[in-house]
Design an enzyme around this catalytic site. Structure first.
Site, PDB file in Angstrom:
ATOM      1  N   HIS A  34       0.862  -1.189   0.000  1.00 49.79           N
ATOM      2  CA  HIS A  34       0.000   0.000   0.000  1.00 49.79           C
ATOM      3  C   HIS A  34       0.898   1.240   0.000  1.00 49.79           C
ATOM      4  CE1 HIS A  34      -3.863   1.984   0.957  1.00 49.79           C
ATOM      5  NE2 HIS A  34      -3.151   2.792   1.724  1.00 49.79           N
ATOM      6  N   HIS A  67      -2.907   4.820  -2.769  1.00 47.29           N
ATOM      7  CA  HIS A  67      -3.974   5.597  -2.119  1.00 47.29           C
ATOM      8  C   HIS A  67      -3.629   7.071  -2.243  1.00 47.29           C
ATOM      9  CE1 HIS A  67      -5.879   6.572   2.118  1.00 47.29           C
ATOM     10  NE2 HIS A  67      -6.512   7.184   1.133  1.00 47.29           N
ATOM     11  N   MET A  69      -4.030  10.635  -1.450  1.00 47.64           N
ATOM     12  CA  MET A  69      -4.570  11.662  -0.545  1.00 47.64           C
ATOM     13  C   MET A  69      -4.089  13.005  -1.074  1.00 47.64           C
ATOM     14  SD  MET A  69      -4.074   9.790   3.128  1.00 47.64           S
ATOM     15  CE  MET A  69      -3.034   8.464   2.601  1.00 47.64           C
ATOM     16  N   MET A 138     -11.383   4.645   5.805  1.00 47.97           N
ATOM     17  CA  MET A 138     -10.338   5.282   6.615  1.00 47.97           C
ATOM     18  C   MET A 138     -10.774   5.211   8.075  1.00 47.97           C
ATOM     19  SD  MET A 138      -7.890   6.455   4.665  1.00 47.97           S
ATOM     20  CE  MET A 138      -7.030   7.283   5.995  1.00 47.97           C
ATOM     21  N   GLY A 143      -3.602  11.550   6.867  1.00 44.87           N
ATOM     22  CA  GLY A 143      -2.549  12.557   6.915  1.00 44.87           C
ATOM     23  C   GLY A 143      -1.328  12.181   7.717  1.00 44.87           C
TER      24      GLY A 143
HETATM   25 ZN    ZN Z   1      -3.689   4.479   2.759  1.00 43.20          ZN
END
Ligand code: ZN
Length: 221
Positions: A34, A67, A69, A138, A143
């Site tokens: 990941h 992922h 963000m 999540m 963060g």
């Molecule tokens: Zn993640």
């Protein structure tokens, strides 16, 4: 119901020894790697970008579960796909057109995931549940690595399991944040099949192979 998967979050690993960390994940039975991409805007922290994904791709055969963000992920999806991402997950809060972003990911030959912050209602992703390959819950605020699992997110996993069973039973239901030997059984019972692990994988006193190995054994039991 898809297979059970431990997906170590590579940003929690020791970057100075990244090849060894990856080898430890592989030998201990991790199924995906990941990659938590943070841009300093959508979340306060900056982590890694496509160049890092490209380096991982040259180092491992494990699928790369990326992922994003980041704000306006649409602008960077192609770069991550070309770098070798196998799955790309975007945040509903960050996309201007979520359905378009998912279609873009798939058109580049990747599987597509959708995710949301803990405070964002599940209803925001309902329109795309039948169109994605993965839904990521999540279980911390995105963060930072190392936060504690939010137990109320187990109810969210349960709710999404029910919805996916009816519209898209083959989709992976993944959980990210505070996953450990203690919390994985809770979300597994709630219906998740993939577990992103940071410190539990990489900060184990016995080393990363021991950390990942314990988590993999937990799922086998
Ligand atoms: Zn993640």
């Amino acid at each position: 119901m898809p297979e059970y998967i431990i997906a170590p979050s590579i940003i929690a690993s020791d970057f100075a020894h990244i090849a060894d960390e990856i080898a430890a994940c592989e030998s201990a039975g991790a199924r995906w790697l990941h990659v938590d991409v943070m841009d300093g805007h959508f979340v306060p922290t900056i982590t890694v970008g496509p160049l890092f994904v490209e380096a991982l791709k040259r180092t491992t055969k494990l699928p790369l579960d990326v992922h994003l963000m980041i704000e306006n992920p649409e602008r960077h999806i192609e770069a991550f796909a070309k770098a070798g991402a196998n799955n790309i997950t975007v945040h509903v809060e960050a996309c201007t057109d979520l359905e378009k972003a998912i279609a873009q990911i798939k058109s580049l030959g990747c599987t597509a995931g959708v995710t949301l912050r803990p405070a964002t209602p599940v209803s925001t992703i309902e329109p795309v549940l039948s169109k994605v390959d993965l839904v990521l819950v999540m279980s911390v605020n995105p963060g930072y690595s190392g936060q504690a699992f939010m137990p109320e997110m187990a109810d969210r996993v349960k709710e999404l399991r029910v919805q996916l069973d009816s519209v898209n039973p083959k989709a992976h239901l993944e959980v990210d944040g505070g996953m450990s030997l203690k919390t994985i059984p809770i979300v597994k019972k709630a219906g998740a099949n993939a577990f992103v692990t940071g410190n539990a994988a990489f900060k184990h006193p016995g080393g990363s192979a021991a950390g990942v190995g314990e988590l993999v054994s937990l799922l086998a039991g």
